[in-house]
Write an enzyme that holds these catalytic residues in place. Structure first.
Site, short mmCIF file in Angstrom:
data_model
loop_
_atom_site.label_atom_id
_atom_site.label_comp_id
_atom_site.label_asym_id
_atom_site.label_seq_id
_atom_site.Cartn_x
_atom_site.Cartn_y
_atom_site.Cartn_z
N TYR A 37 -2.62 0.88 10.24
CA TYR A 37 -3.22 -0.46 10.38
C TYR A 37 -3.94 -0.59 11.73
O TYR A 37 -5.02 -1.16 11.80
CB TYR A 37 -2.13 -1.53 10.26
CG TYR A 37 -1.40 -1.52 8.94
CD1 TYR A 37 -2.08 -1.30 7.74
CD2 TYR A 37 -0.02 -1.72 8.87
CE1 TYR A 37 -1.42 -1.28 6.53
CE2 TYR A 37 0.65 -1.71 7.66
CZ TYR A 37 -0.05 -1.47 6.49
OH TYR A 37 0.61 -1.46 5.29
N GLU A 39 2.51 -7.77 6.63
CA GLU A 39 3.79 -7.59 7.31
C GLU A 39 4.25 -6.17 7.08
O GLU A 39 4.06 -5.62 6.00
CB GLU A 39 4.85 -8.54 6.72
CG GLU A 39 4.76 -9.93 7.28
CD GLU A 39 4.98 -10.99 6.22
OE1 GLU A 39 5.42 -10.63 5.11
OE2 GLU A 39 4.72 -12.16 6.50
N GLY A 85 -4.85 6.60 2.41
CA GLY A 85 -4.40 5.28 2.87
C GLY A 85 -5.54 4.53 3.55
O GLY A 85 -5.77 3.34 3.27
N ILE A 135 0.88 -1.18 0.00
CA ILE A 135 0.00 0.00 0.00
C ILE A 135 0.91 1.22 0.00
O ILE A 135 1.93 1.24 0.71
CB ILE A 135 -0.98 0.01 1.20
CG1 ILE A 135 -1.95 1.20 1.11
CG2 ILE A 135 -0.26 -0.01 2.54
CD1 ILE A 135 -3.13 1.12 2.07
N ALA A 136 0.58 2.19 -0.82
CA ALA A 136 1.40 3.41 -0.85
C ALA A 136 0.55 4.58 -1.30
O ALA A 136 -0.35 4.44 -2.12
CB ALA A 136 2.59 3.22 -1.79
N VAL A 137 0.89 5.73 -0.75
CA VAL A 137 0.24 6.99 -1.12
C VAL A 137 1.35 7.96 -1.50
O VAL A 137 2.39 8.04 -0.82
CB VAL A 137 -0.62 7.53 0.05
CG1 VAL A 137 -1.15 8.92 -0.27
CG2 VAL A 137 -1.76 6.57 0.35
N ARG A 151 -1.64 11.77 4.45
CA ARG A 151 -2.35 12.35 5.60
C ARG A 151 -3.62 13.09 5.18
O ARG A 151 -4.00 14.08 5.79
CB ARG A 151 -1.41 13.28 6.37
CG ARG A 151 -1.63 13.28 7.90
CD ARG A 151 -1.26 11.98 8.51
NE ARG A 151 -1.82 11.71 9.81
CZ ARG A 151 -1.18 11.89 10.97
NH1 ARG A 151 0.05 12.35 10.96
NH2 ARG A 151 -1.74 11.57 12.10
C1 COA Z 1 1.30 4.38 5.32
C2 COA Z 1 0.63 5.25 4.26
C3 COA Z 1 0.04 4.35 3.15
C4 COA Z 1 -0.54 6.03 4.92
O1 COA Z 1 -1.24 6.72 3.92
P1 COA Z 1 -2.01 8.09 4.22
O2 COA Z 1 -2.88 8.40 3.06
O3 COA Z 1 -1.05 9.15 4.63
O4 COA Z 1 -2.89 7.67 5.48
P2 COA Z 1 -4.19 8.41 6.04
O5 COA Z 1 -4.15 9.87 5.71
O6 COA Z 1 -5.39 7.64 5.61
O7 COA Z 1 -3.96 8.25 7.63
C5 COA Z 1 -4.69 7.30 8.36
C6 COA Z 1 -4.05 7.14 9.72
O8 COA Z 1 -2.73 6.59 9.59
C7 COA Z 1 -1.89 7.14 10.61
N1 COA Z 1 -0.85 7.98 10.01
C8 COA Z 1 -0.72 8.32 8.70
N2 COA Z 1 0.38 9.10 8.53
C9 COA Z 1 0.94 9.24 9.74
C10 COA Z 1 2.09 9.94 10.23
N3 COA Z 1 2.87 10.66 9.41
N4 COA Z 1 2.37 9.87 11.53
C11 COA Z 1 1.59 9.16 12.40
N5 COA Z 1 0.47 8.48 12.00
C12 COA Z 1 0.16 8.54 10.69
C13 COA Z 1 -2.80 8.01 11.49
O9 COA Z 1 -3.38 7.18 12.46
C14 COA Z 1 -3.84 8.45 10.47
O10 COA Z 1 -5.05 8.85 11.05
P3 COA Z 1 -5.23 10.42 11.44
O11 COA Z 1 -4.79 11.23 10.26
O12 COA Z 1 -6.69 10.53 11.74
O13 COA Z 1 -4.35 10.64 12.64
C15 COA Z 1 1.60 6.29 3.66
O14 COA Z 1 2.25 6.97 4.73
C16 COA Z 1 2.65 5.71 2.74
O15 COA Z 1 2.42 5.57 1.55
N6 COA Z 1 3.83 5.36 3.31
C17 COA Z 1 4.93 4.84 2.49
C18 COA Z 1 4.65 3.44 1.98
C19 COA Z 1 4.47 2.48 3.15
O16 COA Z 1 5.16 2.55 4.14
N7 COA Z 1 3.50 1.53 2.98
C20 COA Z 1 3.23 0.52 3.98
C21 COA Z 1 4.07 -0.67 3.73
S1 COA Z 1 3.68 -1.99 4.85
#
Ligand code: COA
Length: 161
Positions: free
Chosen positions: A130, A118, A97, A85-87, A93
């Protein structure tokens, strides 16, 4: 493709409209660019190509026709796995995700009892995501992932479907 693979529109908690559809071959360059921008240890293109032929499904999320994220899932024998999964960093934020993860869950409900994944033990953002979406910790896999100077553990998580 079946009825559950049809494109759809979902709205994030932040009110962003996401167009979801399955990966096609023409998307691979954009997906690889996002993959390299988002991950410290990106997948090879061949892993995404597997989604075009096998049981794996790669769902893309687009807004204004721009790729902003994706999720890769698979299921077999009563279990399902979230493989990636990636954004896009600029769009993180904003609830994308969470929306992708909720969509992944809805895709495997009825095909599996549990959804496993994992994650690098250092990946706080993903572990927070998660946990917020109802995944619980099952255990660690020692030295599972390569790092720039060694290895790190994987955290194994699951969600009851
Ligand atoms: C993990 C990832 C997919 C999250 O995507 P996102 O669109 O930013 O997530 P969301 O905006 O839906 O956030 C949902 C929740 O995730 C958590 N979260 C997301 N970014 C966070 C951050 N920088 N710090 C702490 N918590 C975070 C929070 O609980 C958040 O809820 P909140 O905004 O109400 O506090 C994104 O950070 C990403 O692409 N990371 C790099 C790739 C990766 O690591 N993938 C997972 C591999 S297992």
């Amino acid at each position: 493709m079946n009825q559950f693979d049809s494109p759809l529109i979902l709205t994030t908690v932040a009110g962003l409209q996401l167009h979801l559809r399955l990966l096609e071959e023409k998307d691979l360059p954009d997906v690889m660019e996002l993959e390299r921008n988002a991950h410290s240890h990106p997948w090879r293109q061949s892993s995404f190509e597997d989604c075009l032929k096998g049981r794996q499904r790669c769902w893309l999320a687009e807004t204004s026709q721009k790729l902003v994220g994706y999720v890769v899932i698979t299921h077999a024998g009563g279990d399902a796995e979230l493989l990636n999964i990636a954004v896009s960093p600029k769009f993180q934020r904003k609830g994308i995700g969470s929306t992708l993860l909720q969509h992944a869950v809805s895709c495997v409900i009825g095909h599996a009892d549990m959804l496993f994944l994992e994650v690098r033990i250092s990946n706080r953002k993903a572990i927070e995501l998660y946990s917020k979406e109802g995944f619980f910790e099952l255990g660690n896999r020692k030295n599972y992932y390569p790092t720039n100077n060694g290895h790190e553990d994987a955290l194994l998580m699951a969600s009851q479907l």
